[in-house]
Design a protein around this motif. Sequence first.
Motif, PDB file in Angstrom:
ATOM      1  N   TYR A   1       0.802  -1.222   0.000  1.00 10.69           N
ATOM      2  CA  TYR A   1       0.000   0.000   0.000  1.00 10.69           C
ATOM      3  C   TYR A   1       0.838   1.277   0.000  1.00 10.69           C
ATOM      4  O   TYR A   1       0.294   2.357  -0.228  1.00 10.69           O
ATOM      5  CB  TYR A   1      -0.931   0.012   1.212  1.00 10.69           C
ATOM      6  CG  TYR A   1      -1.970  -1.080   1.170  1.00 10.69           C
ATOM      7  CD1 TYR A   1      -3.081  -0.976   0.331  1.00 10.69           C
ATOM      8  CD2 TYR A   1      -1.849  -2.223   1.956  1.00 10.69           C
ATOM      9  CE1 TYR A   1      -4.032  -1.986   0.276  1.00 10.69           C
ATOM     10  CE2 TYR A   1      -2.805  -3.226   1.914  1.00 10.69           C
ATOM     11  CZ  TYR A   1      -3.891  -3.100   1.068  1.00 10.69           C
ATOM     12  OH  TYR A   1      -4.827  -4.096   1.014  1.00 10.69           O
ATOM     13  N   THR A   2       2.145   1.153   0.260  1.00 14.26           N
ATOM     14  CA  THR A   2       2.967   2.349   0.420  1.00 14.26           C
ATOM     15  C   THR A   2       4.159   2.449  -0.532  1.00 14.26           C
ATOM     16  O   THR A   2       4.570   3.557  -0.855  1.00 14.26           O
ATOM     17  CB  THR A   2       3.487   2.447   1.863  1.00 14.26           C
ATOM     18  OG1 THR A   2       4.214   1.250   2.176  1.00 14.26           O
ATOM     19  CG2 THR A   2       2.341   2.624   2.852  1.00 14.26           C
ATOM     20  N   ASN A   3       4.712   1.344  -0.970  1.00  9.79           N
ATOM     21  CA  ASN A   3       5.917   1.370  -1.811  1.00  9.79           C
ATOM     22  C   ASN A   3       5.573   1.549  -3.287  1.00  9.79           C
ATOM     23  O   ASN A   3       4.724   0.836  -3.813  1.00  9.79           O
ATOM     24  CB  ASN A   3       6.719   0.079  -1.652  1.00  9.79           C
ATOM     25  CG  ASN A   3       7.337  -0.057  -0.288  1.00  9.79           C
ATOM     26  OD1 ASN A   3       7.265   0.843   0.544  1.00  9.79           O
ATOM     27  ND2 ASN A   3       7.931  -1.205  -0.046  1.00  9.79           N
ATOM     28  N   LYS A   4       6.255   2.465  -3.928  1.00  8.36           N
ATOM     29  CA  LYS A   4       6.054   2.724  -5.357  1.00  8.36           C
ATOM     30  C   LYS A   4       6.144   1.444  -6.178  1.00  8.36           C
ATOM     31  O   LYS A   4       5.352   1.230  -7.088  1.00  8.36           O
ATOM     32  CB  LYS A   4       7.112   3.727  -5.829  1.00  8.36           C
ATOM     33  CG  LYS A   4       7.221   3.887  -7.323  1.00  8.36           C
ATOM     34  CD  LYS A   4       8.385   4.785  -7.675  1.00  8.36           C
ATOM     35  CE  LYS A   4       8.744   4.695  -9.130  1.00  8.36           C
ATOM     36  NZ  LYS A   4       9.919   5.502  -9.466  1.00  8.36           N
ATOM     37  N   LEU A   5       7.096   0.578  -5.846  1.00 14.86           N
ATOM     38  CA  LEU A   5       7.295  -0.655  -6.595  1.00 14.86           C
ATOM     39  C   LEU A   5       6.669  -1.859  -5.915  1.00 14.86           C
ATOM     40  O   LEU A   5       6.902  -3.002  -6.313  1.00 14.86           O
ATOM     41  CB  LEU A   5       8.789  -0.899  -6.834  1.00 14.86           C
ATOM     42  CG  LEU A   5       9.497   0.161  -7.670  1.00 14.86           C
ATOM     43  CD1 LEU A   5      10.985  -0.127  -7.769  1.00 14.86           C
ATOM     44  CD2 LEU A   5       8.871   0.274  -9.059  1.00 14.86           C
ATOM     45  N   GLY A   6       5.877  -1.631  -4.878  1.00 14.04           N
ATOM     46  CA  GLY A   6       5.178  -2.717  -4.200  1.00 14.04           C
ATOM     47  C   GLY A   6       6.120  -3.725  -3.590  1.00 14.04           C
ATOM     48  O   GLY A   6       7.159  -3.368  -3.047  1.00 14.04           O
ATOM     49  N   VAL A   7       5.765  -5.007  -3.705  1.00 15.39           N
ATOM     50  CA  VAL A   7       6.582  -6.098  -3.181  1.00 15.39           C
ATOM     51  C   VAL A   7       6.698  -7.179  -4.254  1.00 15.39           C
ATOM     52  O   VAL A   7       5.902  -7.218  -5.187  1.00 15.39           O
ATOM     53  CB  VAL A   7       5.983  -6.703  -1.892  1.00 15.39           C
ATOM     54  CG1 VAL A   7       5.882  -5.652  -0.803  1.00 15.39           C
ATOM     55  CG2 VAL A   7       4.629  -7.333  -2.157  1.00 15.39           C
TER      56      VAL A   7
END
Length: 170
Positions: free
Chosen positions: A148-154
Amino acid sequence: MKRNRHIPLWHQKASQRADGVVLWDYHVICVQRKKGGDSPCLVWDLDSSLPFPSPLAPYVSETIQPSFQLFSEYQRFFRIVHAPVFLRCFASDRRHMKDSAGNWIAQPPAYEPIVAEDKTAHNLNEYNEIRADEVSVNVEPDLIHAVYTNKLGVVLSENQLEEFFTQVSS
């Protein structure tokens, strides 16, 4: 050993084969989890010949086929990015659709190139490149929060995909 950037997916419309297998260098799908209720996650894959949309479990079983033994150079990883984050951050000026002389490999879409909220014109390569240190070992709350927060997700392995979506809160 160098990893192959092409990964097999089955039941793809672009296939010339009876089993529908295609080797993609990347493939984008949308996994929808409806708020509330116990309805299954749905996969929206515009290239799939399976029902549209498809419930996640049968889609994984039929399209990804994790039980199919691949050669070691073929490993499938999934970059999971929350749609609102992706829509704000992703950009493609379509350079990947041109040959080395700058000619279109295929007719580009009619809509304008996608520009990120910060005016970045192209970052498709950031989403496509997956490093070994990015692949998550366990599906845990911090990992879910990062989507929900990282530009590149996981980044998840193919064996973690269904587990991840069962743990995402509705």
